[in-house]
Write a protein that holds these residues in place. Structure first.
Motif: not given
Length: 342
Positions: A250-255, A291-301
């Motif tokens: 719904q919102s890339e900004l919110a993500n 998309q969620n796995l990509q987000s997780l990798e951002v956090v792990l980085q």
């Protein structure tokens, strides 16, 4: 002591939403979740992140037949039948064509093979500790069933996450009596206070949603290790810091805002040498796994950067037990072995 990054996961598949979701409608989500488990494990190994997988004990079974051999001696008699996994199973069945919704022994075995990954309890039946029921020994029996189910994986249930974060003092004591030495508790804000199903007001929900994006209520998400207290006769209480909300189309900004907030909090915890405890459900990744796995990798980085810059380390929930209760745990296990031999 350096900052500590902790992740705990509530692994439950359909057991967690029997009263809220249609099983067949969630088929794609659950199958994606099972495929995402090894991908998450690879990411955790890549960034050397230790994780507690709080898993519903029913998932340990291979099929309905084995599940029935693991059932607790006493079942809860919830005032609302929808909260009973056993009544649901009687009415709807656990047929083999729905295995992807109820059983995951292969994924559980896989978790045990990765270093730093702790298999823990999310109760046997996704038990609700704040829902009205009168069987006094039902929760005790549920925990014993979870321990029995975990024996096939040779996994001691030292840590526990309460389903839907429904925590009460008596259940905490029952956990300790059944060998649970660490439990996850809720963040400190009033809007995170444990409530029964349907007990969340619109204001509470609004604050919890807003908190994912901006600072509200002056609540700090990280805390000093010294805030964790050893209370005789009770497991350690490990407060959560942040629920990692799933990616939304719904919102890339919110993500981006959600991810930025979590990354900022990890960095603050690292600078302050504090604990930061992130949690989510693997099923949250089921609708948009890539998309969620990509987000997780951002956090792990972000964690990796904090490890390199500030010496931050990663612990699963069981490693807090080792830190605070190491000698006590050894003595307790010796006494337990002696009691069994007698």
């Amino acid at each position: 002591m350096q900052g500590i990054f902790t992740i705990s996961l509530d692994f439950e598949l359909h057991w967690g939403v029997l009263d809220k979701r249609d099983r067949q409608a969630r088929e794609a989500c659950y199958k994606n979740t099972l495929r995402a488990v090894p991908q998450m494990l690879e990411l955790f190994a890549k960034y050397d992140v230790h994780v507690t997988w709080a898993t519903v004990g029913s998932l340990f079974a291979d099929n309905e037949q084995e599940w029935k051999t693991l059932l607790p001696a006493v079942e809860p008699n919830f005032a609302e039948e929808k909260h009973s996994a056993y009544i649901w199973a009687q009415k709807n069945g656990l047929q083999s064509q729905y295995r992807w919704a109820h059983f995951a022994p292969e994924e559980v075995a896989m978790i045990m093979k990765y270093p730093g990954q702790e298999l823990a309890s999310h109760t046997f039946s996704h038990y609700y500790c704040l829902e009205q029921q009168s069987e006094k020994m039902a929760f005790d029996a549920d925990l014993k069933a979870a321990v029995k189910a975990a024996k096939k994986f040779n996994a001691p249930m030292r840590s526990l996450v309460f389903p839907r974060n429904q925590i009460n003092p008596q259940c905490i004591k029952t956990c300790y009596e059944n060998g649970i030495l660490a439990v996850r508790t809720n963040p400190s804000g009033w809007y995170w206070k444990p409530v029964a199903d349907g007990g969340a007001t619109w204001l509470r929900r609004a604050f919890r949603t807003a908190d994912a994006y901006i600072q509200v209520g002056g609540v700090r998400t990280s805390y000093p290790l010294s805030d964790i207290k050893v209370i005789p006769g009770e497991p350690l209480r490990l407060p959560a810091s942040r629920f990692l909300r799933p990616w939304s189309p719904q919102s890339e900004l919110a993500n981006k805002m959600r991810l930025r907030r979590s990354c900022q909090e990890i960095r603050i915890a690292a600078k302050r040498n504090e604990v930061y405890h992130l949690w989510w459900h693997p099923e949250n990744f089921g609708d948009y796994p890539e998309q969620n796995l990509q987000s997780l990798e951002v956090v792990l980085q972000q964690y990796k950067k904090c490890k390199e810059m500030y010496g931050m380390t990663s612990w699963n929930m069981g490693e807090y037990v080792d830190h605070f209760l190491g000698k006590q745990t050894e003595s307790r296990e010796v006494r337990k072995a002696e009691k069994i031999s007698q």
